[in-house]
Design a protein around this motif. Structure first.
Motif, PDB file in Angstrom:
ATOM      1  N   VAL A 197      -3.174   5.484   5.238  1.00  0.00           N
ATOM      2  CA  VAL A 197      -4.484   5.785   5.446  1.00  0.00           C
ATOM      3  C   VAL A 197      -4.923   7.069   4.784  1.00  0.00           C
ATOM      4  CG1 VAL A 197      -4.931   4.303   7.286  1.00  0.00           C
ATOM      5  CG2 VAL A 197      -4.217   6.601   7.517  1.00  0.00           C
ATOM      6  N   GLY A 198      -6.072   7.361   4.589  1.00  0.00           N
ATOM      7  CA  GLY A 198      -6.241   8.694   4.304  1.00  0.00           C
ATOM      8  C   GLY A 198      -6.428   8.984   2.654  1.00  0.00           C
ATOM      9  N   GLY A 199      -6.637   9.942   2.158  1.00  0.00           N
ATOM     10  CA  GLY A 199      -6.538  10.195   0.632  1.00  0.00           C
ATOM     11  C   GLY A 199      -6.178  11.496   0.382  1.00  0.00           C
ATOM     12  N   GLY A 200      -5.626  11.865  -1.151  1.00  0.00           N
ATOM     13  CA  GLY A 200      -5.271  13.258  -1.573  1.00  0.00           C
ATOM     14  C   GLY A 200      -4.220  13.782  -0.822  1.00  0.00           C
ATOM     15  N   ALA A 201      -4.270  14.901  -0.426  1.00  0.00           N
ATOM     16  CA  ALA A 201      -3.070  15.597   0.469  1.00  0.00           C
ATOM     17  C   ALA A 201      -3.329  15.034   1.864  1.00  0.00           C
ATOM     18  CB  ALA A 201      -3.307  17.210   0.394  1.00  0.00           C
ATOM     19  N   ARG A 202      -4.257  14.408   2.453  1.00  0.00           N
ATOM     20  CA  ARG A 202      -4.239  14.039   3.829  1.00  0.00           C
ATOM     21  C   ARG A 202      -4.119  12.558   3.683  1.00  0.00           C
ATOM     22  NH1 ARG A 202      -9.451  15.143   6.563  1.00  0.00           N
ATOM     23  NH2 ARG A 202      -8.149  14.899   8.530  1.00  0.00           N
ATOM     24  N   ARG A 203      -2.849  11.946   3.249  1.00  0.00           N
ATOM     25  CA  ARG A 203      -2.581  10.586   3.179  1.00  0.00           C
ATOM     26  C   ARG A 203      -1.310  10.609   4.078  1.00  0.00           C
ATOM     27  NH1 ARG A 203      -0.315   9.201  -1.466  1.00  0.00           N
ATOM     28  NH2 ARG A 203      -0.889   6.935  -1.479  1.00  0.00           N
ATOM     29  N   TYR A 204      -1.390   9.568   5.314  1.00  0.00           N
ATOM     30  CA  TYR A 204      -0.391   9.240   6.055  1.00  0.00           C
ATOM     31  C   TYR A 204      -0.029   7.894   6.277  1.00  0.00           C
ATOM     32  CZ  TYR A 204      -1.704  14.105   7.536  1.00  0.00           C
ATOM     33  OH  TYR A 204      -2.029  15.430   7.574  1.00  0.00           O
ATOM     34  N   ALA A 205       1.264   7.742   6.675  1.00  0.00           N
ATOM     35  CA  ALA A 205       1.725   6.347   6.976  1.00  0.00           C
ATOM     36  C   ALA A 205       1.907   6.101   8.238  1.00  0.00           C
ATOM     37  CB  ALA A 205       3.085   6.031   6.183  1.00  0.00           C
ATOM     38  N   LEU A 206       0.924   5.218   8.928  1.00  0.00           N
ATOM     39  CA  LEU A 206       0.779   4.858  10.517  1.00  0.00           C
ATOM     40  C   LEU A 206       2.005   3.838  10.610  1.00  0.00           C
ATOM     41  CD1 LEU A 206      -2.831   4.748  11.077  1.00  0.00           C
ATOM     42  CD2 LEU A 206      -1.351   6.583  12.044  1.00  0.00           C
ATOM     43  N   VAL A 207       2.757   4.172  11.576  1.00  0.00           N
ATOM     44  CA  VAL A 207       3.715   3.324  11.914  1.00  0.00           C
ATOM     45  C   VAL A 207       2.911   2.221  13.112  1.00  0.00           C
ATOM     46  CG1 VAL A 207       6.074   2.651  12.837  1.00  0.00           C
ATOM     47  CG2 VAL A 207       5.703   4.568  11.038  1.00  0.00           C
ATOM     48  N   VAL A 208       3.240   1.059  12.932  1.00  0.00           N
ATOM     49  CA  VAL A 208       2.511   0.140  14.089  1.00  0.00           C
ATOM     50  C   VAL A 208       3.717  -0.783  14.395  1.00  0.00           C
ATOM     51  CG1 VAL A 208       0.207   0.300  13.127  1.00  0.00           C
ATOM     52  CG2 VAL A 208       1.664  -1.427  11.991  1.00  0.00           C
ATOM     53  N   ASP A 209       3.477  -1.577  15.491  1.00  0.00           N
ATOM     54  CA  ASP A 209       4.376  -2.486  15.853  1.00  0.00           C
ATOM     55  C   ASP A 209       4.529  -4.057  15.007  1.00  0.00           C
ATOM     56  OD1 ASP A 209       4.702  -1.018  17.804  1.00  0.00           O
ATOM     57  OD2 ASP A 209       3.632  -2.292  19.432  1.00  0.00           O
ATOM     58  N   ALA A 210       3.125  -4.260  14.633  1.00  0.00           N
ATOM     59  CA  ALA A 210       3.152  -5.764  13.789  1.00  0.00           C
ATOM     60  C   ALA A 210       1.836  -5.750  12.978  1.00  0.00           C
ATOM     61  CB  ALA A 210       3.517  -6.759  14.418  1.00  0.00           C
ATOM     62  N   ILE A 211       2.012  -6.258  11.932  1.00  0.00           N
ATOM     63  CA  ILE A 211       0.618  -6.454  11.133  1.00  0.00           C
ATOM     64  C   ILE A 211       0.338  -8.088  11.248  1.00  0.00           C
ATOM     65  CG2 ILE A 211      -0.417  -6.296   8.764  1.00  0.00           C
ATOM     66  CD1 ILE A 211       1.632  -3.927   8.342  1.00  0.00           C
ATOM     67  N   ARG A 212      -1.118  -8.339  11.629  1.00  0.00           N
ATOM     68  CA  ARG A 212      -1.362  -9.745  11.895  1.00  0.00           C
ATOM     69  C   ARG A 212      -2.035 -10.086  10.617  1.00  0.00           C
ATOM     70  NH1 ARG A 212      -4.027 -10.552  17.754  1.00  0.00           N
ATOM     71  NH2 ARG A 212      -2.738  -9.321  18.996  1.00  0.00           N
ATOM     72  N   GLY A 213      -2.851  -9.455   9.887  1.00  0.00           N
ATOM     73  CA  GLY A 213      -3.379  -9.870   8.720  1.00  0.00           C
ATOM     74  C   GLY A 213      -5.154  -9.461   8.882  1.00  0.00           C
ATOM     75  N   GLU A 214      -5.771  -9.858   7.818  1.00  0.00           N
ATOM     76  CA  GLU A 214      -7.213  -9.417   7.720  1.00  0.00           C
ATOM     77  C   GLU A 214      -8.096 -10.390   8.299  1.00  0.00           C
ATOM     78  OE1 GLU A 214      -8.632  -8.480   3.815  1.00  0.00           O
ATOM     79  OE2 GLU A 214      -6.779  -7.984   3.130  1.00  0.00           O
TER      80      GLU A 214
END
Length: 784
Positions: free
Chosen positions: A578-595
């Motif tokens: 998430v984020g953009g430019g210099a403020r982009r981070y990778a959030l670690v979650v338990d699982a991804i269900r979908g959209e």
């Protein structure tokens, strides 16, 4: 939509009904006058204005507003004269008529008890305006009109705003101050009335009363629950299908049993087994038929529930014109106050937009248009010298594109001088001259979105204080939208705004965090990844991984949301960027269900603003889910980084640290040494430093390094001697060495290379990327 179509109007007083009439008819007058000013020979535009003035006169007579009757009558006379070619409606005469329109609107917005006191208090100003309207054919040049009327109060009476329709009229116009540009007319002070902090047009009414908004939220909630109930049929059908399969297996066993008994000689058993087989057949058919019925029922429920949601959302949609119909008048008045000729053309007025979005983007659009008129548009003389028509044109277009609302605002003004931005960036120490010189057009234009950044030489009441595009940028981002600007010097400026069609339904990525479901708006998600534990590296207690040559910082979503430590033990971690430019981070979650498409439901105000949370919703299976506020989330991550409180995610953090390539920097200059260390560390290398040749020689023998970067001129031992020692050492002779020196003569370079250096770089010519590129040539990237 006419008032008659809005239902029973018997609940409104005659003053309320007159207000509704005035709101509608004054808009017709305003639009007609602006059109007639642009096309002076178009007498067809006069007929609707005559009818509008006549309607106002009749309605005012019913409620006993003689002032409005006389004003309307004077306007009718002017229109009749213009229709017969006896009167030319010049800009100054249009100013006078618009002042009369504003006075009608001002009087219409007074409540019953306030009419008489207000008329008495403003009698002189009213008389002067009426005299000007009645003597419009003899108006002097320049125009002499009375000063402004006091601001109008809010529209009174429940439901009037909705019955009268959306949109708004500007407040009464103002006479010019001494020294105003020629031909400024009474609009000189209009910008002041329009420059309120909220950015909305003065006197603007809400697009819907509070009760309607509450009704809508309730309807959307019920439609959403209906959709959830329809989806809950699916697991029941799956259970029925499993039952059918089990039943089929049972019937197959019954048939086999019957065949086995039939081959025997027991007639009684044979008869009973045949009876069991016969009774099983209707059961099989019953299940088949009812499963088909249930499937049809589920399909109909889903269709009906989706249609209900669509219909409720349609109730919320308004044509784009409802939020922008006052802008042509604002642009015209503002341009006149600045001695310019500018007109606004609006395309896509019928484009449907969520009423909440329409209300919230009024301020950003107002700022963009004001900037275009004040900053971008030249006066008639300057435009003529550039070979342009005297009248500048701003085009605002709204349309649906790729499931989003696209608003384009372009002008044919002078555009933005990129070199002025470049100079301003350097003067304000936002970047070095070298960095600014290397910036692209897109990078330079991004500075216009910064607070307090203005290219105006002096501040005025209209602009120049650096407030404008930063508000546009922030407001649009709060609506999950984006803003992009383009400019061509001498040709014009373009602003492109992209927004969701509605905030009531959001397409979101649903993830699990500590056993609970959370949703992230899909427009805020850059990508979804699986990151192997061994690909995670640690530097200064911060963890990151390499993706496409970029280092993305890893952050535990559970920690940011204060749900406890992450239980990341799998070989691969689910990650949402998430984020953009210099403020982009990778959030670690338990699982991804979908959209999923979620019907947004506001959180009860009793809870206040919840940190990192924007709203709530129900998933298709009825499970509640919180929708994350990504801008708020980024602030929380920044705070954790600043405090150094991030938890480690990967197993074996120390071992991972040793996987980084190590570089030794040897230089007696603290500044050079620290600059090189920071550059290399930012790229992901592990960096140690030494203050001279002797120190460097001792350090390099005691550590396991992948590269040595050394200066030449140093006390105790210079860089050439250090290179010689390294290259002659039995264990170090294969270690790459780079010389970075101010000495750039060919003989200096030859001396360094003959000593065994693998690379020679001069400090006078290198910049950040030169050093990093040279390091990459020698040892590749930072990971072993």
């Amino acid at each position: 939509m006419s008032h008659d179509q809005n239902g029973d109007l018997s609940q409104f007083s005659m003053q309320d009904l007159f207000r509704m009439e005035a709101e509608t008819q004054t808009m017709i007058l305003t639009d007609g006058l602006l059109a007639l000013e642009r096309h002076s020979g178009d007498t067809a535009a006069i007929e609707p204005m005559m009818r509008a003035a006549h309607s106002i006169k009749g309605a005012a007579a019913i409620v006993g507003l003689d002032v409005v009757v006389q004003l309307s009558h004077g306007m009718e006379d002017a229109f009749i004269a213009a229709q017969h070619g006896k009167l030319k409606l010049t800009p100054n005469r249009v100013d006078a008529l618009l002042a009369g329109v504003d006075l009608v609107l001002r009087v219409s917005r007074l409540d019953d008890a306030g009419v008489a006191p207000w008329l008495a208090a403003n009698a002189a100003l009213i008389q002067k305006t009426m005299a000007t309207i009645q003597g419009i054919a003899f108006l002097p040049e320049p125009l002499d009109l009375p000063p402004p009327f006091p601001s109008a109060p809010p529209v009174a009476g429940p439901g009037v705003a909705e019955a009268a329709g959306a949109g708004s009229m500007p407040e009464p116009l103002f006479e010019p101050e001494p020294g105003s540009p020629p031909g400024a007319g009474p609009a000189a002070e209009a910008p002041r009335a329009l420059a309120e902090e909220a950015g909305a047009a003065p006197g603007a009414r809400p697009l819907a009363p509070m009760k309607s908004a509450q009704n809508f939220d309730r309807l959307l909630s019920l439609a959403s629950e209906s959709r959830i109930n329809a989806h809950q049929m699916h697991p029941f059908l799956q259970a029925m299908q499993r039952f059918k399969r089990n039943q089929s297996s049972l019937f197959a066993v019954v048939e086999q049993l019957h065949e086995a008994i039939s081959s025997g000689g027991d007639a009684s058993l044979k008869e009973k087994s045949l009876l069991a087989l016969q009774k099983a057949q209707p059961l099989k058919q019953f299940v088949l038929e009812h499963i088909a019925d249930f499937e049809n029922w589920e399909r109909r429920m889903l269709n009906v529930s989706r249609s209900m949601v669509d219909e409720v959302l349609a109730m919320r949609m308004r044509p784009f014109r409802d939020g922008v119909q006052h802008f042509p008048r604002m642009v015209r008045d503002l341009a006149r106050s600045l001695g310019k000729e500018v007109r606004l053309e609006i395309l896509g007025e019928d484009t449907l937009v969520d009423r909440d979005i329409l209300a919230r983007i009024e301020s950003p659009l107002n700022h963009v248009l004001r900037n275009a008129v004040d900053h971008g548009m030249e006066d008639a003389a300057e435009r003529g010298a550039a070979g342009k028509p005297a009248t500048g044109v701003i085009v605002m277009e709204a349309r649906h594109r790729a499931g989003m609302l696209s608003i384009e605002i372009g002008d044919d003004g002078r555009g933005v001088d990129l070199e002025r931005i470049r100079r301003a960036v350097v003067e304000r120490k936002m970047a070095s001259a070298t960095m600014a010189a290397a910036m692209s057009q897109a990078e330079l234009l991004e500075f216009l979105f910064l607070p307090a950044f203005s290219l105006k030489d002096s501040a005025t009441e209209i602009s120049g204080r650096g407030v404008g595009l930063d508000i546009v940028h922030d407001t649009i981002r709060q609506q999950n939208g984006t803003v992009r600007i383009e400019s061509e010097l001498g040709k014009g400026f373009r602003t492109s705004i992209t927004l969701p069609l509605t905030q009531s339904i959001v397409r979101a990525l649903v993830v699990d965090i500590k056993g609970e479901a959370y949703a992230i708006p899909i427009v805020k998600v850059e990508r979804v990844l699986k990151v192997a534990q061994e690909a995670i590296h640690t530097l200064e207690n911060k963890q990151f991984f390499d993706h496409g040559g970029e280092h993305l910082g890893l952050v535990s979503a559970a920690q940011v949301l204060e749900l406890g430590d992450s239980g990341a033990t799998d070989a691969e971690l689910p990650v949402v960027v998430v984020g953009g430019g210099a403020r982009r981070y990778a959030l670690v979650v338990d699982a991804i269900r979908g959209e999923q498409s979620l019907a947004v439901q506001a959180i009860d105000p009793i809870f206040g603003k919840m940190r990192d949370i924007s709203a709530a919703a129900l998933l298709d299976d009825g499970e509640p889910v919180l929708i994350l506020d990504v801008p708020d989330l980024l602030l929380s991550i920044d705070k954790l980084l600043h405090e150094g409180g991030l938890h480690q995610l990967a197993r074996g953090g120390h071992a991972e640290r040793r996987r980084m390539k190590r570089i030794l920097v040897v230089d007696d200059s603290l500044t050079v040494r620290e600059m090189e260390r920071k550059l290399l560390a930012a790229r992901g290398f592990e960096v140690d430093v030494a203050i001279d040749g002797i120190d460097g020689w001792n350090v390099v023998r005691s550590g396991d390094y992948d590269l040595v970067i050394t200066d030449v001129d140093m006390p105790r031992m210079d860089g050439i001697e250090l290179v010689n020692l390294i290259k002659k050492d039995l264990h170090l002779h294969k270690l790459p060495v780079m010389i970075v020196s101010y000495k750039d003569r060919p003989e200096d370079r030859a001396r360094g290379m003959s000593a065994g250096a693998d690379y020679y770089l001069t400090k006078g010519s290198f910049h950040d990327e030169t050093l990093l590129d040279a390091v990459a040539d020698l040892i590749g990237d930072a990971h072993k």
